[in-house]
Design an enzyme around this catalytic site. Structure first.
Site, short mmCIF file in Angstrom:
data_model
loop_
_atom_site.label_atom_id
_atom_site.label_comp_id
_atom_site.label_asym_id
_atom_site.label_seq_id
_atom_site.Cartn_x
_atom_site.Cartn_y
_atom_site.Cartn_z
N ARG A 154 0.83 -1.22 0.00
CA ARG A 154 0.00 0.00 0.00
C ARG A 154 0.86 1.26 0.00
NH1 ARG A 154 -1.83 -3.59 3.50
NH2 ARG A 154 -3.85 -4.54 3.12
N ILE A 155 1.87 1.30 0.88
CA ILE A 155 2.68 2.51 1.00
C ILE A 155 3.70 2.61 -0.14
CG2 ILE A 155 4.36 3.72 2.46
CD1 ILE A 155 2.85 2.36 4.89
N THR A 233 11.19 4.46 6.32
CA THR A 233 10.04 4.79 7.17
C THR A 233 9.30 3.51 7.56
OG1 THR A 233 8.58 5.09 5.29
CG2 THR A 233 9.68 7.07 6.10
N SER A 234 9.93 2.36 7.34
CA SER A 234 9.18 1.11 7.54
C SER A 234 9.43 0.52 8.92
CB SER A 234 9.52 0.12 6.43
OG SER A 234 8.61 -0.94 6.45
N ARG A 235 10.53 -0.16 9.09
CA ARG A 235 10.91 -0.68 10.41
C ARG A 235 12.44 -0.57 10.54
NH1 ARG A 235 6.53 0.12 11.67
NH2 ARG A 235 4.93 -1.27 12.48
N ASP A 259 12.86 7.33 9.83
CA ASP A 259 11.75 7.59 10.76
C ASP A 259 11.66 6.46 11.78
OD1 ASP A 259 9.42 9.12 11.59
OD2 ASP A 259 8.20 7.47 10.80
N GLU A 264 14.53 1.53 18.63
CA GLU A 264 13.71 2.70 18.95
C GLU A 264 12.81 2.51 20.16
OE1 GLU A 264 11.38 2.95 15.22
OE2 GLU A 264 9.62 2.54 16.44
N HIS A 296 9.50 8.16 14.43
CA HIS A 296 8.38 7.29 14.04
C HIS A 296 7.07 8.10 13.97
CE1 HIS A 296 7.21 2.80 13.97
NE2 HIS A 296 6.32 3.49 13.29
N GLN A 297 7.09 9.10 13.10
CA GLN A 297 5.92 9.96 13.00
C GLN A 297 5.24 9.92 11.64
OE1 GLN A 297 8.34 13.92 13.23
NE2 GLN A 297 6.56 14.41 11.99
N ALA A 298 5.73 9.02 10.77
CA ALA A 298 5.17 9.01 9.40
C ALA A 298 3.66 8.77 9.41
CB ALA A 298 5.88 7.97 8.55
N PHE A 299 3.18 8.00 10.36
CA PHE A 299 1.75 7.66 10.41
C PHE A 299 0.91 8.79 11.00
CE2 PHE A 299 0.76 7.24 14.92
CZ PHE A 299 2.03 7.33 15.47
P1 NAI Z 1 1.74 -3.86 2.88
O1 NAI Z 1 1.53 -5.16 3.56
O2 NAI Z 1 0.62 -3.24 2.10
O3 NAI Z 1 2.98 -3.96 1.88
C1 NAI Z 1 4.17 -4.60 2.20
C2 NAI Z 1 4.73 -5.12 0.88
O4 NAI Z 1 6.00 -5.69 1.17
C3 NAI Z 1 3.86 -6.20 0.23
O5 NAI Z 1 3.65 -5.89 -1.13
C4 NAI Z 1 4.71 -7.47 0.39
O6 NAI Z 1 4.53 -8.39 -0.69
C5 NAI Z 1 6.10 -6.88 0.41
N1 NAI Z 1 7.08 -7.77 1.02
C6 NAI Z 1 6.93 -8.60 2.07
N2 NAI Z 1 8.08 -9.27 2.28
C7 NAI Z 1 8.96 -8.82 1.35
C8 NAI Z 1 10.29 -9.15 1.05
N3 NAI Z 1 10.94 -10.10 1.75
N4 NAI Z 1 10.89 -8.51 0.03
C9 NAI Z 1 10.21 -7.59 -0.70
N5 NAI Z 1 8.94 -7.24 -0.47
C10 NAI Z 1 8.33 -7.87 0.55
O7 NAI Z 1 2.26 -2.87 4.01
P2 NAI Z 1 2.21 -1.27 4.01
O8 NAI Z 1 0.91 -0.81 4.56
O9 NAI Z 1 2.65 -0.76 2.68
O10 NAI Z 1 3.33 -0.94 5.10
C11 NAI Z 1 4.69 -1.24 4.86
C12 NAI Z 1 5.44 -1.14 6.14
O11 NAI Z 1 5.48 0.23 6.56
C13 NAI Z 1 4.77 -1.87 7.32
O12 NAI Z 1 5.16 -3.21 7.38
C14 NAI Z 1 5.26 -1.10 8.50
O13 NAI Z 1 6.40 -1.75 9.01
C15 NAI Z 1 5.65 0.26 7.95
N6 NAI Z 1 4.84 1.36 8.48
C16 NAI Z 1 5.48 2.41 9.09
C17 NAI Z 1 4.77 3.48 9.58
C18 NAI Z 1 5.44 4.66 10.22
O14 NAI Z 1 4.76 5.46 10.87
N7 NAI Z 1 6.74 4.87 10.07
C19 NAI Z 1 3.31 3.50 9.49
C20 NAI Z 1 2.73 2.36 8.78
C21 NAI Z 1 3.49 1.34 8.32
#
Ligand code: NAI
Length: 344
Positions: A154-155, A233-235, A259, A264, A296-299
């Site tokens: 999604r992101i 901005t993921s983990r 982020d 953290e 960690h404020q992206a959300f």
């Molecule tokens: P999502 O589940 O929609 O997309 C994750 C994508 O990563 C999927 O297309 C999946 O197939 C792919 N994926 C999984 N394992 C993989 C791998 N080994 N290699 C390559 N691609 C792989 O998740 P969304 O909503 O896009 O969020 C992504 C990440 O963003 C979350 O897991 C979360 O950790 C992080 N996040 C961070 C926030 C923040 O405030 N900084 C807020 C929301 C999410």
């Protein structure tokens, strides 16, 4: 339903109370982070609601189960902090918020990159001191650059779209589920190794799993283009922060915007301005002029907090009524397909 809400901040309370007006759950707001010691606060609560740095390992889940908890509701998308196997063994239902305004996170990722490369925080602090010199503020055009996006869910898909259609970049992507809509707009899927070797900017949007932990490590940095920029901005644990420091010191890495940070949990979401930070890796990262860190404020948008609160409470209402919420997380649905062997 009686719900114990851990790691509560003022904003959590505001949005959850607002969303609860028409739902009528019995919400108890708790400031402490959930861990083995604080788990006893959930005694006799059928549901707990937690955030990204709460600890949900097997020991904590066992204690929750022994206290009568049946449901763990994450007010987040990522669930890497939950031992899903233990939850399944204990019969605990785990809920998450799979999609809450991915736009906010995607937009913040693009903003971080611009702020890093165009030195916007540095420029702003200079101007406040009536220093209008431009030396040290030199950036790059994004147009025509190659952006590598790992994880196009999604992101990541929104980020890819913004760079491709908005900025006119070449976009490389890696995901074991290629998105045909992105392919149609010219995004090229490739291996992690190829992406890392060709990208001017690497932006991480995959979840944290055993396969993705330290996907950017010393070997990846070695393979990357000199001067590349890294955005996460993921983990935090997608990046080996110590290897990044080595890459920054040698000049191989042109800049880093984060982020999230692997350790953290000991830092973020708290005001530690009067404390001595003990994490030397984090402190070293902050000393580089070409590193930008946010906590960690992206959300953190009005829209996302509204969606998180509403989705969380709706899922709990459904579960309370005996229906299976589509927001359930289970070990079965999160396992990557076999083809992921090529994923680093
Ligand atoms: P999502 O589940 O929609 O997309 C994750 C994508 O990563 C999927 O297309 C999946 O197939 C792919 N994926 C999984 N394992 C993989 C791998 N080994 N290699 C390559 N691609 C792989 O998740 P969304 O909503 O896009 O969020 C992504 C990440 O963003 C979350 O897991 C979360 O950790 C992080 N996040 C961070 C926030 C923040 O405030 N900084 C807020 C929301 C999410």
């Amino acid at each position: 339903m009686r719900i114990a809400i851990f790691s509560t901040k003022v904003y959590d309370r505001t949005f959850l109370e607002r969303a609860n007006r028409e739902r009528g759950h019995d919400l108890t707001f708790l400031e402490p982070k959930l861990d083995l010691v604080t788990a006893r606060l959930a005694e006799a609560f059928p549901a707990v609601c937690v955030f990204v740095n709460d600890v949900l390992d097997a020991a904590v889940l066992e204690r929750l189960r022994a206290g009568g908890t049946r449901i763990v509701a994450l007010r987040a998308a990522g669930y890497n902090n939950v031992d899903l196997d233990a939850a399944a063994r204990l019969g605990l239902t785990v809920l998450r918020v799979p999609a809450y305004s991915p736009h906010g996170v995607a937009e913040f990722s693009v903003g971080l990159l611009l702020a890093l490369d165009r030195r916007i925080p540095r420029a702003w602090s200079r101007v406040r001191e009536n220093n209008f010199a431009l030396d040290g503020l030199l950036g790059h055009d994004l147009w025509g650059k190659t952006i590598g996006i790992i994880g196009t869910g999604r992101i990541g898909a929104l980020v890819a779209r913004a760079f491709r259609l908005g900025f006119g970049c070449t976009v490389l992507a890696h995901d074991f589920r290629p998105d045909p809509n992105l392919v149609a707009m010219g995004v090229v899927y490739t291996s992690v190794d190829d992406l890392v070797a060709r990208a001017d900017v690497i932006s991480l949007h995959c979840p944290l799993t055993p396969q993705t932990r330290h996907v950017i490590d010393a070997a990846a940095i070695e393979r990357a283009k000199p001067g590349f920029l890294l955005v996460n901005t993921s983990r935090g644990a997608l990046i080996d922060a110590e290897a990044v420091i080595v890459g920054l010191k040698s000049g191989k890495i042109g800049g880093v915007a984060l982020d999230v940070y692997e350790q953290e949990a000991d830092l973020f979401f708290e005001d530690l301005s009067d404390e001595i930070i003990q994490d030397d890796v984090f402190q070293r990262l902050l000393t580089f002029p070409n590193v930008l860190v946010t906590g960690h404020q992206a959300f953190f948008t009005e829209e996302a907090l509204t969606a998180i609160a509403e989705t969380t409470l709706t899922a709990l209402t459904e579960e309370e009524a005996g229906r299976i919420s589509p927001n359930r997380v289970s070990a079965a649905i999160v396992a990557p397909p076999p083809a992921s062997a090529e994923t680093r």
